[in-house]
Design an enzyme around this catalytic site. Structure first.
Site, PDB file in Angstrom:
ATOM      1  N   LYS A   1      29.406  38.470  23.234  1.00  0.00           N
ATOM      2  CA  LYS A   1      28.370  38.643  22.201  1.00  0.00           C
ATOM      3  C   LYS A   1      28.904  39.411  20.995  1.00  0.00           C
ATOM      4  O   LYS A   1      28.157  39.715  20.074  1.00  0.00           O
ATOM      5  CB  LYS A   1      27.188  39.428  22.785  1.00  0.00           C
ATOM      6  CG  LYS A   1      26.506  38.770  23.960  1.00  0.00           C
ATOM      7  CD  LYS A   1      25.375  39.684  24.446  1.00  0.00           C
ATOM      8  CE  LYS A   1      24.739  39.148  25.705  1.00  0.00           C
ATOM      9  NZ  LYS A   1      23.768  40.113  26.257  1.00  0.00           N
TER      10      LYS A   1
ATOM     11  N   ARG B   1      47.205  39.623  41.466  1.00  0.00           N
ATOM     12  CA  ARG B   1      47.670  40.792  42.207  1.00  0.00           C
ATOM     13  C   ARG B   1      47.154  42.109  41.652  1.00  0.00           C
ATOM     14  O   ARG B   1      46.727  42.988  42.411  1.00  0.00           O
ATOM     15  CB  ARG B   1      49.209  40.843  42.223  1.00  0.00           C
ATOM     16  CG  ARG B   1      49.837  40.020  43.318  1.00  0.00           C
ATOM     17  CD  ARG B   1      51.184  39.527  42.873  1.00  0.00           C
ATOM     18  NE  ARG B   1      50.975  38.558  41.814  1.00  0.00           N
ATOM     19  CZ  ARG B   1      50.855  37.251  42.022  1.00  0.00           C
ATOM     20  NH1 ARG B   1      51.002  36.753  43.222  1.00  0.00           N
ATOM     21  NH2 ARG B   1      50.611  36.422  41.018  1.00  0.00           N
ATOM     22  N   THR B   2      47.232  42.285  40.345  1.00  0.00           N
ATOM     23  CA  THR B   2      46.894  43.607  39.809  1.00  0.00           C
ATOM     24  C   THR B   2      45.426  43.926  40.083  1.00  0.00           C
ATOM     25  O   THR B   2      45.083  44.986  40.608  1.00  0.00           O
ATOM     26  CB  THR B   2      47.215  43.676  38.311  1.00  0.00           C
ATOM     27  OG1 THR B   2      48.592  43.347  38.137  1.00  0.00           O
ATOM     28  CG2 THR B   2      46.972  45.079  37.757  1.00  0.00           C
TER      29      THR B   2
ATOM     30  N   ARG C   1      42.777  45.564  31.809  1.00  0.00           N
ATOM     31  CA  ARG C   1      43.840  44.691  31.277  1.00  0.00           C
ATOM     32  C   ARG C   1      43.316  43.992  30.037  1.00  0.00           C
ATOM     33  O   ARG C   1      42.167  43.535  30.013  1.00  0.00           O
ATOM     34  CB  ARG C   1      44.253  43.662  32.328  1.00  0.00           C
ATOM     35  CG  ARG C   1      45.135  42.565  31.761  1.00  0.00           C
ATOM     36  CD  ARG C   1      45.691  41.658  32.818  1.00  0.00           C
ATOM     37  NE  ARG C   1      46.700  42.346  33.612  1.00  0.00           N
ATOM     38  CZ  ARG C   1      47.473  41.753  34.516  1.00  0.00           C
ATOM     39  NH1 ARG C   1      47.351  40.453  34.735  1.00  0.00           N
ATOM     40  NH2 ARG C   1      48.377  42.434  35.195  1.00  0.00           N
TER      41      ARG C   1
ATOM     42  N   HIS D   1      53.051  47.904  31.369  1.00  0.00           N
ATOM     43  CA  HIS D   1      52.318  47.642  32.615  1.00  0.00           C
ATOM     44  C   HIS D   1      52.707  48.728  33.620  1.00  0.00           C
ATOM     45  O   HIS D   1      53.446  48.489  34.575  1.00  0.00           O
ATOM     46  CB  HIS D   1      52.704  46.251  33.131  1.00  0.00           C
ATOM     47  CG  HIS D   1      51.812  45.700  34.208  1.00  0.00           C
ATOM     48  ND1 HIS D   1      50.911  46.468  34.901  1.00  0.00           N
ATOM     49  CD2 HIS D   1      51.704  44.439  34.696  1.00  0.00           C
ATOM     50  CE1 HIS D   1      50.290  45.698  35.790  1.00  0.00           C
ATOM     51  NE2 HIS D   1      50.743  44.458  35.676  1.00  0.00           N
TER      52      HIS D   1
HETATM   53  C1  NCD Z   1      52.855  40.507  35.536  1.00  0.00           C
HETATM   54  C2  NCD Z   1      51.973  40.762  34.340  1.00  0.00           C
HETATM   55  O1  NCD Z   1      50.769  40.501  34.356  1.00  0.00           O
HETATM   56  O2  NCD Z   1      52.528  41.269  33.378  1.00  0.00           O
HETATM   57  N1  NCD Z   1      52.122  40.205  36.685  1.00  0.00           N
HETATM   58  C3  NCD Z   1      51.647  41.237  37.442  1.00  0.00           C
HETATM   59  O3  NCD Z   1      50.879  42.061  36.997  1.00  0.00           O
HETATM   60  N2  NCD Z   1      52.083  41.348  38.708  1.00  0.00           N
HETATM   61  C4  NCD Z   1      53.948  39.539  35.279  1.00  0.00           C
HETATM   62  C5  NCD Z   1      53.615  38.191  34.712  1.00  0.00           C
HETATM   63  O4  NCD Z   1      52.460  37.871  34.429  1.00  0.00           O
HETATM   64  O5  NCD Z   1      54.559  37.421  34.546  1.00  0.00           O
END
Ligand code: NCD
Length: 306
Positions: free
Chosen positions: A81, A52-53, A102, A130
């Protein structure tokens, strides 16, 4: 220095409210925004899995008329590398106008931002923060309840490693008259630093319990979370704790008729699929909202006014 969003506290409450208003305008008038980011590029640098993100960031930029580049696993970049995160980000900031990143290490986006010439958005750093999931959650609460204050919210599941919980508790602690109910196994309680920074220092009362069913009737919002398998040090503990809470239609019988059930997703076992049919389930709407709030954030950081 470009404007970065590493933590929700990088945004004032007024700015968050403005982002929500912009996202709601985008939902109402998408055509107005469709060329707003023409000739602009978003890079997504994902050193950790995501559905999703990453895709909502990319979908957001495409819906604004911009384009996207990036990678979705570290092994396909020069990280394999031995390149440092700083050098990778410095490189990408020569190609893109804005970066969503991320990383499994807490603090990595903050460190990387020191090497970037363009805005960096933290799309999740380890078990820490997040912020854009929090903006998604706030937009969803606003659309479900019509406000961001004056309710009781229960956070249930892995409150220790769940970065979405840490950021949302932090953000909501700046709005008024909210009761926090923290529901987790003993081993997965909200970290002390989050309680100190967000709740105790603001004099906000909170309750802690291991029992979801006993508190469900008092909740206006229930924020379910996945037990974060990848952050455990041993599999035995994960297996013991993974099914601590499973939300089912039966458990929801004693809940308020206007409860809103949120979950950042992915879910594993903690919400039965049958709950999806309950009108109180808001997590699929939350997925949609994630795109619109990220559109609003991209516009803000690129200083584009529509
Ligand atoms: C979350 C995350 O990556 O922290 N997911 C997300 O970004 N929607 C929650 C999770 O991974 O449980």
């Amino acid at each position: 220095m470009p404007r970065n969003i590493i933590d929700v506290i990088d945004l004032s409450v007024a700015e968050i409210d403005q982002l929500i208003a912009t996202a709601e305008d985008i939902i109402e008038n998408p055509v107005k925004y469709q060329d707003a980011c023409a000739h602009r590029q978003l890079a997504t640098l994902f050193f950790e899995p995501s559905t999703r993100t990453r895709l909502s960031f990319e979908s957001a930029m495409l819906a604004l008329g911009g384009s996207v580049l990036g990678f979705s696993e570290a092994n396909s970049s020069s990280t394999a590398k031995g390149e440092t995160v700083g050098d990778t980000v410095h490189t990408v900031s020569c190609y893109a106008d804005i970066i969503a990143m991320r990383h499994p290490k807490e603090g990595a986006p903050y460190a990387a931002a020191q090497f970037s010439e363009v805005p960096i958005i933290n799309a999740g750093d380890g078990g820490h923060n997040h912020p854009t999931q929090t903006l998604t959650d706030l937009l969803t609460i606003h659309r479900e309840k019509g406000r961001l204050d004056g309710f009781t919210i229960g956070f249930c599941g892995d409150l220790k490693f769940g970065r979405t919980v840490h950021s949302l508790v932090n953000a909501l602690s700046r709005y008024g008259n909210i009761n926090f109910v923290l529901i987790s196994p003993e081993e997965l309680k909200l970290p002390r630093y989050v309680k100190e920074q967000s709740l105790k220092s603001n004099g906000i009362p909170y309750a802690q319990t291991t029992d979801l069913e006993s508190v469900i009737p008092q909740l206006d919002i229930l924020y379910m979370t996945r037990v974060q398998k990848e952050r455990f040090f041993n599999e035995e503990d994960y297996l013991r704790l993974k099914d601590s809470y499973i939300l089912t239609p039966e458990k929801l019988r004693s809940a308020k008729p206007d409860l809103s059930i949120l979950h950042p997703l992915p879910r594993v076992n903690e919400i039965a699929v049958a709950v999806d049919r309950d009108p109180r389930a808001a997590y699929w709407k939350q997925v949609k909202n994630g795109k619109f709030i990220r559109m609003a954030l991209i516009l803000k950081l690129l200083d584009i006014h529509v």
